[in-house]
Design a protein around this motif. Structure first.
Motif, PDB file in Angstrom:
ATOM      1  N   MET A   1      66.770  52.674   5.924  1.00 29.46           N
ATOM      2  CA  MET A   1      65.655  52.166   6.742  1.00 29.46           C
ATOM      3  C   MET A   1      66.080  50.903   7.481  1.00 29.46           C
ATOM      4  N   LEU A   2      65.832  50.904   8.795  1.00 29.40           N
ATOM      5  CA  LEU A   2      66.166  49.746   9.634  1.00 29.40           C
ATOM      6  C   LEU A   2      65.011  48.745   9.628  1.00 29.40           C
ATOM      7  N   HIS A   3      65.322  47.500   9.276  1.00 33.65           N
ATOM      8  CA  HIS A   3      64.308  46.441   9.329  1.00 33.65           C
ATOM      9  C   HIS A   3      64.569  45.592  10.567  1.00 33.65           C
ATOM     10  N   THR A   4      63.514  45.341  11.361  1.00 29.95           N
ATOM     11  CA  THR A   4      63.686  44.430  12.494  1.00 29.95           C
ATOM     12  C   THR A   4      62.842  43.179  12.258  1.00 29.95           C
ATOM     13  N   ILE A   5      63.380  42.063  12.706  1.00 32.03           N
ATOM     14  CA  ILE A   5      62.696  40.765  12.565  1.00 32.03           C
ATOM     15  C   ILE A   5      62.691  40.075  13.927  1.00 32.03           C
ATOM     16  N   ASN A   6      61.507  39.656  14.368  1.00 27.62           N
ATOM     17  CA  ASN A   6      61.406  39.088  15.725  1.00 27.62           C
ATOM     18  C   ASN A   6      60.910  37.646  15.775  1.00 27.62           C
ATOM     19  N   LYS A   7      60.936  36.961  14.622  1.00 24.53           N
ATOM     20  CA  LYS A   7      60.484  35.563  14.608  1.00 24.53           C
ATOM     21  C   LYS A   7      61.617  34.631  14.219  1.00 24.53           C
ATOM     22  N   SER A   8      61.630  33.461  14.807  1.00 22.83           N
ATOM     23  CA  SER A   8      62.583  32.437  14.373  1.00 22.83           C
ATOM     24  C   SER A   8      62.325  32.099  12.907  1.00 22.83           C
ATOM     25  N   PRO A   9      63.375  31.963  12.108  1.00 26.35           N
ATOM     26  CA  PRO A   9      63.164  31.621  10.690  1.00 26.35           C
ATOM     27  C   PRO A   9      62.578  30.213  10.536  1.00 26.35           C
ATOM     28  N   GLU A  11      60.119  29.189  12.350  1.00 27.47           N
ATOM     29  CA  GLU A  11      58.701  29.299  12.705  1.00 27.47           C
ATOM     30  C   GLU A  11      57.931  30.103  11.656  1.00 27.47           C
ATOM     31  N   SER A  12      58.622  31.012  10.998  1.00 25.64           N
ATOM     32  CA  SER A  12      57.929  31.991  10.169  1.00 25.64           C
ATOM     33  C   SER A  12      58.754  32.303   8.933  1.00 25.64           C
ATOM     34  N   ASN A  13      58.078  32.677   7.842  1.00 26.14           N
ATOM     35  CA  ASN A  13      58.819  33.019   6.628  1.00 26.14           C
ATOM     36  C   ASN A  13      59.108  34.523   6.503  1.00 26.14           C
ATOM     37  N   ILE A  14      59.005  35.250   7.629  1.00 24.92           N
ATOM     38  CA  ILE A  14      59.215  36.706   7.580  1.00 24.92           C
ATOM     39  C   ILE A  14      60.568  37.068   6.983  1.00 24.92           C
ATOM     40  N   LEU A  15      61.601  36.338   7.388  1.00 19.84           N
ATOM     41  CA  LEU A  15      62.940  36.662   6.895  1.00 19.84           C
ATOM     42  C   LEU A  15      62.962  36.593   5.364  1.00 19.84           C
ATOM     43  N   GLU A  16      62.449  35.486   4.824  1.00 24.56           N
ATOM     44  CA  GLU A  16      62.436  35.338   3.360  1.00 24.56           C
ATOM     45  C   GLU A  16      61.600  36.418   2.688  1.00 24.56           C
ATOM     46  N   THR A  17      60.477  36.770   3.332  1.00 27.04           N
ATOM     47  CA  THR A  17      59.603  37.798   2.755  1.00 27.04           C
ATOM     48  C   THR A  17      60.276  39.162   2.836  1.00 27.04           C
ATOM     49  N   CYS A  18      60.710  39.509   4.018  1.00 26.63           N
ATOM     50  CA  CYS A  18      61.321  40.822   4.281  1.00 26.63           C
ATOM     51  C   CYS A  18      62.465  41.086   3.311  1.00 26.63           C
ATOM     52  N   ASN A  33      62.791  36.187  19.250  1.00 23.85           N
ATOM     53  CA  ASN A  33      63.101  34.884  18.652  1.00 23.85           C
ATOM     54  C   ASN A  33      63.777  35.006  17.286  1.00 23.85           C
ATOM     55  N   GLY A  34      63.780  36.200  16.740  1.00 28.25           N
ATOM     56  CA  GLY A  34      64.450  36.425  15.460  1.00 28.25           C
ATOM     57  C   GLY A  34      65.933  36.115  15.506  1.00 28.25           C
ATOM     58  N   VAL A  35      66.537  36.202  16.694  1.00 31.48           N
ATOM     59  CA  VAL A  35      67.998  36.037  16.785  1.00 31.48           C
ATOM     60  C   VAL A  35      68.482  34.644  16.398  1.00 31.48           C
ATOM     61  N   TYR A  36      67.575  33.648  16.416  1.00 28.60           N
ATOM     62  CA  TYR A  36      68.010  32.309  15.997  1.00 28.60           C
ATOM     63  C   TYR A  36      68.511  32.298  14.551  1.00 28.60           C
ATOM     64  N   ALA A  37      68.140  33.302  13.786  1.00 25.48           N
ATOM     65  CA  ALA A  37      68.569  33.368  12.379  1.00 25.48           C
ATOM     66  C   ALA A  37      70.082  33.539  12.235  1.00 25.48           C
ATOM     67  N   VAL A  38      70.729  34.110  13.238  1.00 25.75           N
ATOM     68  CA  VAL A  38      72.162  34.415  13.062  1.00 25.75           C
ATOM     69  C   VAL A  38      73.081  33.372  13.686  1.00 25.75           C
ATOM     70  N   GLN A  39      72.508  32.280  14.185  1.00 24.18           N
ATOM     71  CA  GLN A  39      73.358  31.225  14.729  1.00 24.18           C
ATOM     72  C   GLN A  39      74.142  30.543  13.606  1.00 24.18           C
ATOM     73  N   ALA A  40      75.409  30.325  13.848  1.00 26.59           N
ATOM     74  CA  ALA A  40      76.267  29.672  12.853  1.00 26.59           C
ATOM     75  C   ALA A  40      75.773  28.258  12.549  1.00 26.59           C
ATOM     76  N   HIS A  41      76.025  27.815  11.326  1.00 24.28           N
ATOM     77  CA  HIS A  41      75.784  26.440  10.873  1.00 24.28           C
ATOM     78  C   HIS A  41      74.321  26.027  10.783  1.00 24.28           C
ATOM     79  N   SER A  42      73.376  26.935  10.966  1.00 30.32           N
ATOM     80  CA  SER A  42      71.974  26.524  10.824  1.00 30.32           C
ATOM     81  C   SER A  42      71.629  26.464   9.341  1.00 30.32           C
ATOM     82  N   ARG A  43      70.450  25.958   9.034  1.00 30.39           N
ATOM     83  CA  ARG A  43      69.991  25.873   7.657  1.00 30.39           C
ATOM     84  C   ARG A  43      69.957  27.254   6.997  1.00 30.39           C
TER      85      ARG A  43
END
Lengths: 97, 119, 120
Positions: A1-9, A11-18, A33-43
């Motif tokens: 199953m493919l999961h898609t995430i469209n919110k900045s981490p 801004e939203s806790n979707i990533l942690e929940t998902c 805006n989900g793509v901000y999650a894959v930027q190097a060196h972020s929190r």
């Protein structure tokens, strides 16, 4: 199953929940805006590196480009819209909003 | 593959309409069938022909009309969600239609995938 | 007719946005089509089931009890994510509706079995 995430981490806790529900081996695709999650060196980079051990991680290139996100966490694959379609063809979908 | 799309956000306010359109375009280019785009929540606002964006901006409603005319993609606005938001047959884009949630259920049943875009 | 496994994931708190209410309308309509429906409450979605909601003074219709009536439409599978409930300081006693509380792993496997997943 493919999961898609469209919110900045940031801004939203979707990533942690998902991620609590994603099964090993299931791909995760970051879009909009989900793509901000894959930027190097972020929190969130250490978390993403952990996820990547068990799940293929993708980001939508047009959304990365639009946002100037050029430095990605190692091992994150990028796809264009056609690659997005290929993932949807291969997997059933779970679009987290 | 046969695909249904559920679009839950209004145009311009959120990228969802654009991503849904780009996804549909790519799927068609790859030889898949996009059966229908079902508009729900504020997504129904995608179907009004009254929208009039500046010349240098994309015309989201016209794009949906074109997708219908050129590729037979049904553009369907949920009636209950439409009534709340002032969308009716009088303002409906060419190629768009108003329908019930039963149609969404049919779309979910008859397609290989139902993919959602929204906020 | 094909029977599909369709999962509705309630993710928003009620009243602040329309997603939960229109999501409930969608579930009620789909119930008439004899599909294999499941509803799961995750994150702020669990607040939709909170007891003692009184929307009189905000001027909108309350609908927590409608979730309780889903059983009358043969939607029997209502699940709540345990962590979401606990991290909000709530227990089963705080909910208007009889639900089954599941852990993340079980809900994750349930998601993967579905043909269609719709988030509200």
């Amino acid at each position: 199953m493919l999961h898609t995430i469209n919110k900045s981490p940031f801004e939203s806790n979707i990533l942690e929940t998902c991620i609590r529900f994603v099964q090993p081996g299931d791909p995760i695709l970051f879009i909009e805006n989900g793509v901000y999650a894959v930027q190097a060196h972020s929190r969130f980079a250490p978390m993403l590196e952990g996820i990547r051990e068990k799940n293929p991680v993708y980001a939508l290139q047009p959304d990365l480009s639009a946002r100037g996100v050029t430095s990605l966490i190692d091992g994150v694959k990028t796809v264009d819209y056609e690659g997005f379609v290929d993932l949807v063809e291969k997997h059933k979908v779970n679009n987290w909003l | 593959m046969k695909i249904g799309i559920l679009l839950k956000q209004g145009p311009y306010n959120h990228q969802a309409s654009d991503t849904a359109y780009k996804f549909a375009e790519a799927a068609i280019r790859k030889g898949h069938t996009v059966d229908a785009v079902f508009l729900y929540n504020d997504g129904v606002i995608n179907a009004t022909k009254l929208m009039d964006p500046p010349q240098d901006d994309r015309h989201i409603a016209e794009r949906w009309s074109d997708l219908n005319r050129e590729h037979g993609v049904e553009i369907l606005a949920c009636i209950a969600a439409s009534k709340r938001r002032g969308i009716n047959e009088d303002v409906m884009i060419k190629g768009g239609a108003i329908t019930g949630l039963g149609t969404l259920t049919d779309i979910a049943i008859r397609n290989d995938r139902l993919i959602t875009f929204g906020d | 007719m094909d029977v599909k496994k369709i999962l509705h994931v309630m993710r928003h708190a009620p009243h602040g946005t329309v997603y939960t209410y229109e999501g409930l309308e969608m579930i009620l309509m789909m119930a008439a089509y004899e599909q294999d429906l499941t509803v799961v409450f995750i994150g702020d979605g669990v607040y939709a089931l909170k007891k003692e909601q009184d929307t009189t003074d905000i001027g909108v219709k309350g609908y927590a009890r409608t979730f309780a009536a889903l059983g009358d439409y043969d939607v029997e599978k209502l699940y709540v994510d345990r962590i979401s409930l606990e991290e909000r300081g709530l227990t089963e006693e705080d909910l208007e509706v009889g639900v089954e509380i599941l852990d993340s792993e079980t809900i994750g496997r349930l998601m993967k079995e579905q043909d269609v997943v719709i988030h509200h």
